[in-house]
Design a protein around this motif. Structure first.
Motif, PDB file in Angstrom:
ATOM      1  N   SER A  67       0.834  -1.197   0.000  1.00 46.17           N
ATOM      2  CA  SER A  67       0.000   0.000   0.000  1.00 46.17           C
ATOM      3  C   SER A  67       0.874   1.254   0.000  1.00 46.17           C
ATOM      4  CB  SER A  67      -0.918   0.003   1.233  1.00 46.17           C
ATOM      5  OG  SER A  67      -1.724   1.161   1.255  1.00 46.17           O
ATOM      6  N   MET A  68       0.794   2.030  -1.078  1.00 52.02           N
ATOM      7  CA  MET A  68       1.594   3.248  -1.201  1.00 52.02           C
ATOM      8  C   MET A  68       0.921   4.416  -0.491  1.00 52.02           C
ATOM      9  SD  MET A  68       4.493   2.985  -2.910  1.00 52.02           S
ATOM     10  CE  MET A  68       4.815   4.594  -3.603  1.00 52.02           C
ATOM     11  N   HIS A  69       1.705   5.175   0.277  1.00 54.07           N
ATOM     12  CA  HIS A  69       1.203   6.389   0.890  1.00 54.07           C
ATOM     13  C   HIS A  69       1.122   7.488  -0.179  1.00 54.07           C
ATOM     14  CE1 HIS A  69       2.264   4.269   4.517  1.00 54.07           C
ATOM     15  NE2 HIS A  69       1.803   5.237   5.277  1.00 54.07           N
ATOM     16  N   ALA A  70       0.096   8.315  -0.074  1.00 53.23           N
ATOM     17  CA  ALA A  70      -0.027   9.451  -0.993  1.00 53.23           C
ATOM     18  C   ALA A  70       0.935  10.563  -0.577  1.00 53.23           C
ATOM     19  CB  ALA A  70      -1.455   9.974  -0.997  1.00 53.23           C
ATOM     20  N   GLU A  71       1.481  11.259  -1.562  1.00 60.77           N
ATOM     21  CA  GLU A  71       2.387  12.379  -1.308  1.00 60.77           C
ATOM     22  C   GLU A  71       1.923  13.588  -2.102  1.00 60.77           C
ATOM     23  OE1 GLU A  71       6.597  10.134  -0.322  1.00 60.77           O
ATOM     24  OE2 GLU A  71       6.069  10.413  -2.424  1.00 60.77           O
TER      25      GLU A  71
END
Length: 283
Positions: free
Chosen positions: A106-110
């Protein structure tokens, strides 16, 4: 933290203070050096662990490929040959990929902020056939995200016209690429800035996940980056960039044998995408 096996976790912190968050953190916090350095921050980190061209607060980590660029180097390159953009690096950059299939990570939003004039100069350089050398995985992820956001606008998808709240999901690029796989980088980026003036800014957030054997780069041909941790999403991005023609494992093993330094305060390398050559003038 204990439940995460030392890999960190998400939490909410409530601060009781009359100061704004920036002032409070400046007075009570410390430079967020990477946890794998296994030491406390020291005063010199405030200058060393930051780019000389940094101007906006927000990242929890420095885009470390830029640490190699001094004021003298930037002066030699010249303002007309450089462009800048902002992506606020999130804590997710330190989160290792623990799943067996990297696509399950799961990629964190930036958050990103890009000046229209800067992006327009990049587009003009591409039109002229100039080699585009991107500094860092941070800039790479931002530019690749902008491409797909431009595709969303060209396809007339919902919420693609709000240039202040653009959003790209982890795997949005897959269906976007299926609908029209032949959209050029110039067309996609132009779609974002069409009708805007140079002083304006486009912004939003991206969770783009770039993995080997599936993602095809649309904007980036040449990449300057540090040597990354083997279980990181940054390593996946570099591996995807090199493609099947180069073994990232072999490259890293060779770098170790030759004494190159790894991670944030380590050395940088220059990679070119398969089939792309960078004209180099040796002094």
């Amino acid at each position: 933290e204990e439940a995460s096996g030392g890999n960190g976790c998400d939490c909410v912190v409530r601060i009781h203070s009359h100061q704004d968050i920036g002032t409070y953190l400046g007075s009570n916090g410390s430079v967020p050096i990477p946890p794998y350095l296994h030491r406390e921050a020291v005063p010199s980190d405030k200058e060393r662990y930051n780019n000389v061209y940094a101007k906006d607060e927000g990242s929890v980590a420095a885009p470390t490929a830029g640490l190699h660029f001094t004021d003298e180097v930037l002066q030699e390159l010249g303002e007309s040959n450089t462009s800048s953009l902002t992506l606020h690096v999130g804590a997710g950059t330190f989160m290792p990929v623990l799943s067996k299939d990297a696509r399950d990570h799961s990629m964190h939003a930036e958050r990103f902020f890009v000046n229209v004039g800067e992006l327009r100069s990049i587009v003009e350089a591409m039109k002229q056939g100039k080699a585009l050398v991107v500094v860092g995985t941070t800039s790479t992820r931002t530019l690749e995200s902008l491409f797909w956001l431009g595709v969303k606008r060209l396809q007339g998808l919902p919420n693609s016209d709000n240039v202040k709240e653009l959003e790209l999901g982890q795997f949005d690029w897959i269906p976007l690429g299926v609908v029209d796989p032949n959209i050029s980088p110039v067309s996609a980026l132009n779609a974002l800035i069409d009708g805007m003036s140079d002083h304006e800014t486009i912004s939003g957030q991206t969770s783009l996940m770039i993995t080997p054997n599936s993602y095809k780069f649309k904007v980036i041909d040449h990449l300057i980056t540090n040597f990354h941790a083997p279980d990181s999403t940054l390593m996946l991005l570099v591996s995807a960039f090199l493609g099947k023609q180069s073994s990232i494992t072999g490259i890293y093993e060779d770098a170790q044998r030759k004494g190159y330094r790894f991670l944030s305060y380590g050395d940088a390398c220059l990679f070119s995408r398969p089939g792309k050559k960078l004209p180099v003038e040796r002094k």
